[in-house]
Motif scaffolding. Structure first.
Motif, PDB file in Angstrom:
ATOM      1  N   ALA A  59      44.080  81.420 -20.016  1.00 57.14           N
ATOM      2  CA  ALA A  59      43.926  80.707 -18.748  1.00 57.14           C
ATOM      3  C   ALA A  59      42.445  80.489 -18.438  1.00 57.14           C
ATOM      4  N   MET A  60      41.605  81.474 -18.724  1.00 54.73           N
ATOM      5  CA  MET A  60      40.167  81.336 -18.504  1.00 54.73           C
ATOM      6  C   MET A  60      39.595  80.189 -19.328  1.00 54.73           C
ATOM      7  N   GLU A  61      39.979  80.118 -20.590  1.00 53.25           N
ATOM      8  CA  GLU A  61      39.477  79.052 -21.460  1.00 53.25           C
ATOM      9  C   GLU A  61      39.998  77.683 -21.034  1.00 53.25           C
ATOM     10  N   ILE A  62      41.265  77.611 -20.649  1.00 54.87           N
ATOM     11  CA  ILE A  62      41.848  76.349 -20.198  1.00 54.87           C
ATOM     12  C   ILE A  62      41.094  75.816 -18.978  1.00 54.87           C
ATOM     13  N   LEU A  63      40.803  76.695 -18.027  1.00 56.50           N
ATOM     14  CA  LEU A  63      40.071  76.273 -16.834  1.00 56.50           C
ATOM     15  C   LEU A  63      38.632  75.884 -17.180  1.00 56.50           C
ATOM     16  N   ALA A  64      38.022  76.625 -18.092  1.00 56.15           N
ATOM     17  CA  ALA A  64      36.660  76.294 -18.501  1.00 56.15           C
ATOM     18  C   ALA A  64      36.604  74.903 -19.134  1.00 56.15           C
ATOM     19  N   GLN A  65      37.552  74.605 -19.994  1.00 55.41           N
ATOM     20  CA  GLN A  65      37.577  73.299 -20.642  1.00 55.41           C
ATOM     21  C   GLN A  65      37.819  72.185 -19.628  1.00 55.41           C
ATOM     22  N   ALA A  66      38.726  72.415 -18.678  1.00 50.72           N
ATOM     23  CA  ALA A  66      39.020  71.394 -17.673  1.00 50.72           C
ATOM     24  C   ALA A  66      37.800  71.095 -16.812  1.00 50.72           C
ATOM     25  N   VAL A  67      37.090  72.128 -16.392  1.00 54.20           N
ATOM     26  CA  VAL A  67      35.912  71.934 -15.556  1.00 54.20           C
ATOM     27  C   VAL A  67      34.802  71.238 -16.344  1.00 54.20           C
ATOM     28  N   LYS A  68      34.655  71.589 -17.615  1.00 57.26           N
ATOM     29  CA  LYS A  68      33.647  70.941 -18.447  1.00 57.26           C
ATOM     30  C   LYS A  68      33.911  69.440 -18.582  1.00 57.26           C
ATOM     31  N   ARG A  69      35.177  69.062 -18.647  1.00 60.81           N
ATOM     32  CA  ARG A  69      35.496  67.635 -18.721  1.00 60.81           C
ATOM     33  C   ARG A  69      35.186  66.941 -17.391  1.00 60.81           C
ATOM     34  N   PHE A  70      35.436  67.656 -16.301  1.00 62.13           N
ATOM     35  CA  PHE A  70      35.244  67.072 -14.968  1.00 62.13           C
ATOM     36  C   PHE A  70      33.781  67.043 -14.564  1.00 62.13           C
ATOM     37  N   ARG A  71      33.075  68.135 -14.844  1.00 60.84           N
ATOM     38  CA  ARG A  71      31.651  68.251 -14.516  1.00 60.84           C
ATOM     39  C   ARG A  71      30.933  68.863 -15.713  1.00 60.84           C
ATOM     40  N   PRO A  72      30.502  68.027 -16.658  1.00 56.75           N
ATOM     41  CA  PRO A  72      29.940  68.525 -17.925  1.00 56.75           C
ATOM     42  C   PRO A  72      28.743  69.460 -17.761  1.00 56.75           C
ATOM     43  N   GLY A  73      28.013  69.356 -16.656  1.00 55.81           N
ATOM     44  CA  GLY A  73      26.840  70.187 -16.485  1.00 55.81           C
ATOM     45  C   GLY A  73      27.111  71.602 -16.015  1.00 55.81           C
ATOM     46  N   THR A  74      28.362  71.933 -15.740  1.00 58.56           N
ATOM     47  CA  THR A  74      28.705  73.263 -15.224  1.00 58.56           C
ATOM     48  C   THR A  74      28.556  74.329 -16.300  1.00 58.56           C
ATOM     49  N   ASP A  75      27.919  75.440 -15.942  1.00 61.56           N
ATOM     50  CA  ASP A  75      27.831  76.591 -16.844  1.00 61.56           C
ATOM     51  C   ASP A  75      29.117  77.400 -16.706  1.00 61.56           C
ATOM     52  N   VAL A  76      30.005  77.267 -17.684  1.00 63.02           N
ATOM     53  CA  VAL A  76      31.300  77.942 -17.592  1.00 63.02           C
ATOM     54  C   VAL A  76      31.280  79.325 -18.231  1.00 63.02           C
ATOM     55  N   THR A  77      30.125  79.772 -18.716  1.00 63.68           N
ATOM     56  CA  THR A  77      30.045  81.115 -19.290  1.00 63.68           C
ATOM     57  C   THR A  77      29.859  82.179 -18.224  1.00 63.68           C
ATOM     58  N   ALA A  78      29.647  81.763 -16.971  1.00 63.25           N
ATOM     59  CA  ALA A  78      29.512  82.701 -15.860  1.00 63.25           C
ATOM     60  C   ALA A  78      30.668  82.482 -14.892  1.00 63.25           C
ATOM     61  N   MET A  79      31.360  83.566 -14.521  1.00 62.18           N
ATOM     62  CA  MET A  79      32.544  83.472 -13.668  1.00 62.18           C
ATOM     63  C   MET A  79      32.546  84.601 -12.651  1.00 62.18           C
ATOM     64  N   THR A  80      33.075  84.306 -11.468  1.00 65.03           N
ATOM     65  CA  THR A  80      33.249  85.316 -10.436  1.00 65.03           C
ATOM     66  C   THR A  80      34.628  85.136  -9.806  1.00 65.03           C
ATOM     67  N   GLY A  81      35.081  86.176  -9.111  1.00 68.99           N
ATOM     68  CA  GLY A  81      36.324  86.095  -8.352  1.00 68.99           C
ATOM     69  C   GLY A  81      37.531  85.697  -9.187  1.00 68.99           C
ATOM     70  N   LEU A  82      37.650  86.240 -10.387  1.00 71.24           N
ATOM     71  CA  LEU A  82      38.773  85.879 -11.255  1.00 71.24           C
ATOM     72  C   LEU A  82      40.049  86.555 -10.765  1.00 71.24           C
ATOM     73  N   GLN A  83      41.111  85.764 -10.646  1.00 73.84           N
ATOM     74  CA  GLN A  83      42.410  86.279 -10.203  1.00 73.84           C
ATOM     75  C   GLN A  83      43.506  85.738 -11.116  1.00 73.84           C
ATOM     76  N   PHE A  84      44.415  86.612 -11.481  1.00 78.00           N
ATOM     77  CA  PHE A  84      45.566  86.231 -12.302  1.00 78.00           C
ATOM     78  C   PHE A  84      46.820  86.636 -11.530  1.00 78.00           C
ATOM     79  N   ASP A  85      47.280  85.716 -10.694  1.00 76.17           N
ATOM     80  CA  ASP A  85      48.260  86.056  -9.666  1.00 76.17           C
ATOM     81  C   ASP A  85      49.694  86.166 -10.187  1.00 76.17           C
TER      82      ASP A  85
END
Length: 239
Positions: free
Chosen positions: A39-65
């Protein structure tokens, strides 16, 4: 009351997720579920497509509900990534699915995972080598054949803890990522997911021995990928 940053942009991106054969080895009560690390990788890939400049190697507030169950025999999964961009530059990504009621014209939305890619990467101090490589107190070892399938009933693809050392204050795991991760289209951003998933196994075994619970990953305060993990390597995790 503390002021929360304002949302300046939002988007809902449909996801067509391939269900690779190895995912069927990641089971809860006999049913395959999407691993938190996927799920982390899927979200990282989606955000990279939407905003290519985002640093997806840093994450906070991760929740797996909620578990995202994978239908038997299915080869694709339809989901959504709901993204919010805040005025401070943070990007929140949420993995959701929607199901249609058979009796009413209503759809039900489930949130399975959520995280924030902060504009400012969280500071995570490095753990000194002598602390990372040792445990306090009386320590004992648990071999892989005891972990799988007795304590972690996953299939062969997810039996990646080679040896585990436990003590009352923590655990150290020797992890070997699979050499063949074919078809995973993997981890251009976060690396092989099998290393972190195996670290969760170590935490689960520790929980069974010292806390009397079978623990699942439900969240992380922060996460930083300094060097992406790779297939066919040996890693050590300190829990």
């Amino acid at each position: 009351m503390e002021d929360f940053p304002r949302i300046t942009e939002s988007a809902r991106v449909p996801l067509d997720i391939p269900i690779r054969p190895y995912l069927n080895d990641h089971c809860v009560d006999g049913q395959a579920v999407l691993p938190a690390v996927e799920a982390m990788e899927i979200l990282a890939q989606a955000v990279k497509r939407f905003r290519p400049g985002t640093d997806v190697t840093a994450m906070t507030g991760l929740q797996f509900d909620k578990f995202l169950y994978l239908a038997p025999e299915a080869d694709r999964l339809s989901a959504f990534c709901d993204m919010s961009v805040y005025e401070n530059g943070d990007v929140k990504a949420v993995l959701t699915t929607r199901t249609q009621s058979k009796k009413a014209a209503l759809s039900r939305v489930k949130t399975h995972a959520a995280l924030v890619f902060p504009r400012q990467a969280p500071l995570i101090p490095k753990l000194a080598l002598d602390l990372a490589a040792s445990l306090e107190g009386v320590c004992f070892s648990v071999p892989a054949e005891k972990i799988y399938p007795d304590l972690i009933p996953f299939g062969p693809s997810y039996r990646n803890v080679a040896m585990l050392h436990l003590a009352g204050q923590g655990a150290i795991a020797e992890i070997r990522t699979p050499a063949d991760e074919t078809g995973a289209e993997r981890s251009q951003h976060l690396g092989s997911p099998f290393a972190l998933d195996a670290a969760f196994h170590a935490a689960c075994v520790w929980g069974q021995r010292f806390a009397g619970i079978v623990a699942f990953p439900v969240g992380m305060d922060r996460c930083r990928v300094y060097v992406p993990t790779r297939a066919g390597e040996t890693y050590f995790a300190h829990v």
